[in-house]
Design a protein around this motif. Structure first.
Motif, PDB file in Angstrom:
ATOM      1  N   ARG A  96       7.833   4.003   3.779  1.00  0.00           N
ATOM      2  CA  ARG A  96       6.716   5.142   3.428  1.00  0.00           C
ATOM      3  C   ARG A  96       6.688   7.006   2.364  1.00  0.00           C
ATOM      4  N   LYS A  97       7.630   7.043   2.202  1.00  0.00           N
ATOM      5  CA  LYS A  97       8.323   8.391   1.203  1.00  0.00           C
ATOM      6  C   LYS A  97       7.887   7.618  -0.197  1.00  0.00           C
ATOM      7  N   ALA A  98       8.345   6.411  -0.064  1.00  0.00           N
ATOM      8  CA  ALA A  98       8.993   5.354  -1.546  1.00  0.00           C
ATOM      9  C   ALA A  98       6.509   5.015  -2.047  1.00  0.00           C
ATOM     10  N   CYS A  99       6.004   5.107  -1.115  1.00  0.00           N
ATOM     11  CA  CYS A  99       4.617   4.274  -1.314  1.00  0.00           C
ATOM     12  C   CYS A  99       3.534   5.973  -1.494  1.00  0.00           C
ATOM     13  N   GLU A 100       4.149   6.755  -1.055  1.00  0.00           N
ATOM     14  CA  GLU A 100       3.590   8.438  -0.754  1.00  0.00           C
ATOM     15  C   GLU A 100       3.881   8.925  -2.245  1.00  0.00           C
ATOM     16  N   GLN A 101       5.088   8.468  -2.826  1.00  0.00           N
ATOM     17  CA  GLN A 101       5.455   9.245  -4.336  1.00  0.00           C
ATOM     18  C   GLN A 101       4.952   8.571  -5.068  1.00  0.00           C
ATOM     19  N   ASN A 102       5.014   7.381  -5.295  1.00  0.00           N
ATOM     20  CA  ASN A 102       4.180   6.061  -6.107  1.00  0.00           C
ATOM     21  C   ASN A 102       2.628   7.069  -6.445  1.00  0.00           C
ATOM     22  N   MET A 103       2.420   6.657  -4.994  1.00  0.00           N
ATOM     23  CA  MET A 103       0.096   7.287  -5.261  1.00  0.00           C
ATOM     24  C   MET A 103      -0.225   8.707  -5.452  1.00  0.00           C
ATOM     25  N   TYR A 104       0.992   9.518  -5.301  1.00  0.00           N
ATOM     26  CA  TYR A 104       1.122  11.076  -5.971  1.00  0.00           C
ATOM     27  C   TYR A 104       1.437  11.106  -6.983  1.00  0.00           C
ATOM     28  N   THR A 112       0.146   3.470 -14.335  1.00  0.00           N
ATOM     29  CA  THR A 112       0.238   3.332 -12.401  1.00  0.00           C
ATOM     30  C   THR A 112       1.546   1.932 -13.091  1.00  0.00           C
ATOM     31  N   ILE A 113       2.964   2.873 -12.254  1.00  0.00           N
ATOM     32  CA  ILE A 113       4.144   1.302 -12.495  1.00  0.00           C
ATOM     33  C   ILE A 113       4.087   1.074 -10.817  1.00  0.00           C
ATOM     34  N   PRO A 114       4.620   0.065 -10.911  1.00  0.00           N
ATOM     35  CA  PRO A 114       5.205  -0.261  -9.401  1.00  0.00           C
ATOM     36  C   PRO A 114       6.512   0.723  -8.961  1.00  0.00           C
ATOM     37  N   ILE A 115       6.755   1.050  -8.044  1.00  0.00           N
ATOM     38  CA  ILE A 115       7.856   1.624  -6.806  1.00  0.00           C
ATOM     39  C   ILE A 115       8.627   0.593  -6.737  1.00  0.00           C
ATOM     40  N   ALA A 116       9.695   0.414  -6.711  1.00  0.00           N
ATOM     41  CA  ALA A 116      10.349  -0.508  -6.077  1.00  0.00           C
ATOM     42  C   ALA A 116      11.172  -0.158  -4.834  1.00  0.00           C
ATOM     43  N   VAL A 117      11.980  -0.707  -3.714  1.00  0.00           N
ATOM     44  CA  VAL A 117      12.493  -0.342  -2.700  1.00  0.00           C
ATOM     45  C   VAL A 117      13.126  -1.581  -1.828  1.00  0.00           C
ATOM     46  N   LEU A 137       0.781   0.648   3.212  1.00  0.00           N
ATOM     47  CA  LEU A 137       0.275   0.273   2.148  1.00  0.00           C
ATOM     48  C   LEU A 137      -1.054   1.189   2.249  1.00  0.00           C
ATOM     49  N   GLU A 138      -2.057   0.015   3.558  1.00  0.00           N
ATOM     50  CA  GLU A 138      -2.873   0.866   4.090  1.00  0.00           C
ATOM     51  C   GLU A 138      -3.250   2.326   4.196  1.00  0.00           C
ATOM     52  N   GLU A 139      -2.379   2.561   5.020  1.00  0.00           N
ATOM     53  CA  GLU A 139      -1.795   4.467   5.161  1.00  0.00           C
ATOM     54  C   GLU A 139      -2.004   5.097   4.358  1.00  0.00           C
ATOM     55  N   VAL A 140      -1.379   5.006   2.726  1.00  0.00           N
ATOM     56  CA  VAL A 140      -0.863   5.260   2.318  1.00  0.00           C
ATOM     57  C   VAL A 140      -1.616   5.270   0.964  1.00  0.00           C
ATOM     58  N   GLY A 141      -2.759   4.646   1.071  1.00  0.00           N
ATOM     59  CA  GLY A 141      -3.376   3.422   0.350  1.00  0.00           C
ATOM     60  C   GLY A 141      -3.582   3.383  -1.593  1.00  0.00           C
ATOM     61  N   LEU A 142      -2.064   2.747  -1.088  1.00  0.00           N
ATOM     62  CA  LEU A 142      -1.718   1.966  -1.975  1.00  0.00           C
ATOM     63  C   LEU A 142      -1.587   0.515  -2.602  1.00  0.00           C
TER      64      LEU A 142
END
Ligand code: C2E
Ligand code: MG
Ligand code: MG
Ligand code: MG
Length: 284
Positions: A96-104, A112-117, A137-142
């Motif tokens: 969640r944190k990584a997706c949120e950060q990428n979205m931000y 726009t680049i992928p974030i690897a987890v 992904l849905e909740e973050v909107g990524l």
């Protein structure tokens, strides 16, 4: 005498075991608190295109910011977290944190680049893993294409199930890479049938590519094999210009390592992003 010594050894081992068990419990409790009190954080390391030196991806790496012991690296708590199962909630937090950060970062207008987890095999084994990823992904909107899941070759141990899960993830649209490639026991024939986007050549192969010709040969072989199977090939743990030259010469496309940047807190990563290019490993 032997009997006496045997008994002492036994006592020695049982107390060692107890010590281990109580240290484990202490760590586990500590981790639970860390999760509750937000003492976990993510650091970010850029992945760089070797030719253009542009940032083409970012890996999120967990840290435990312990109130008394300072920053604790993942090598000191991830194995235990996997053993006890607490990796499940921690893994969700990381995703969640990584997706949120990428979205931000996307919202701020950076490329726009992928974030690897990193994902533990333990997480993949959960029945609802695909659902978890979908929901986050849905909740973050990524957009799923901007999330890359790094898994290790240990997924080969349960190849039937792994194939199903990876195909579901692929269908969802996330990217999949094999981390620490070469250290596990991948069967190449299986690898070919899995929906994999990238392989990351383990640092241990990169370390000696200049001084040991057989390591160099190994890396060349992995690069060629990867390209033949249409994978992206990324080299991990690049520390020197010489390694960069070698990799470029053998057509490896991207790399990650201290030469370009150490893992950084989000604000510092953002500075790199605003610049876009990392020049000759000079920290900006
Ligand atoms: P990894 O996924 O293979 O990550 C690369 C590790 O190599 C990172 O260590 C990174 O800091 C380090 N590294 C990168 N470039 C260089 C270099 O040029 N030189 C050297 N000496 N090291 C370099 P880190 O952050 O300590 O993470 C260690 C491992 O812990 C990771 O290896 C990964 O397997 C695991 N890990 C980290 N974060 C997570 C997480 O959120 N979840 C899970 N399940 N595992 C994680
Ligand atoms: Mg990784
Ligand atoms: Mg690795
Ligand atoms: Mg690893």
């Amino acid at each position: 005498l032997a009997k006496e010594r045997g008994k002492n050894n036994f006592q020695f081992y049982t107390s060692k075991l107890q010590e281990h068990a109580s240290r484990k419990m202490e760590l586990e409790n500590g981790l639970r608190k860390a999760l509750e009190h937000e003492h976990l954080s993510l650091y970010y390391q850029p992945q760089v295109d070797l030719e253009t030196e542009k940032i083409v991806g970012i890996e999120a790496l967990i840290r435990w910011n312990h109130p008394m012991n300072g920053m604790i690296p993942p090598s000191e708590f991830i194995p235990l977290a996997e053993e006890t199962g607490i990796i499940i909630p921690i893994g969700k937090w990381v995703l969640r944190k990584a997706c949120e950060q990428n979205m931000y970062w996307q919202k701020l207008g950076y490329k726009t680049i992928p974030i690897a987890v990193n994902v533990s095999v333990r997480q993949l084994q959960e029945d609802d893993f695909v659902e978890t990823v979908t929901t986050i992904l849905e909740e973050v909107g990524l957009d799923p294409q901007y999330l890359e899941l790094e898994i290790t070759e240990s997924i080969m141990q349960n190849i039937e199930r792994s194939t199903i899960i990876l195909n579901q993830l692929k269908e969802l649209g996330v990217k999949i890479s094999i981390d620490d490639f070469g250290t596990g026991y991948s069967s190449l024939s299986y690898l070919k049938h899995l929906p994999i986007d990238s392989i990351k050549i383990d640092k241990s192969f990169i370390d000696d590519i200049i001084n040991h010709s057989n390591q160099g040969e190994m890396v060349k072989t992995i690069i060629n094999m990867g390209h033949n199977l249409t994978f992206n090939v990324i080299a991990e743990g690049i520390e020197t210009q010489k390694q960069v030259m070698f990799l470029k010469q053998h057509e490896c496309k991207s790399a990650q390592g201290y030469f370009y940047s150490k893992p950084l807190p989000a604000e510092q990563m953002e500075k790199l992003l605003s610049h876009g290019v990392i020049s000759n490993g000079i920290s900006l």
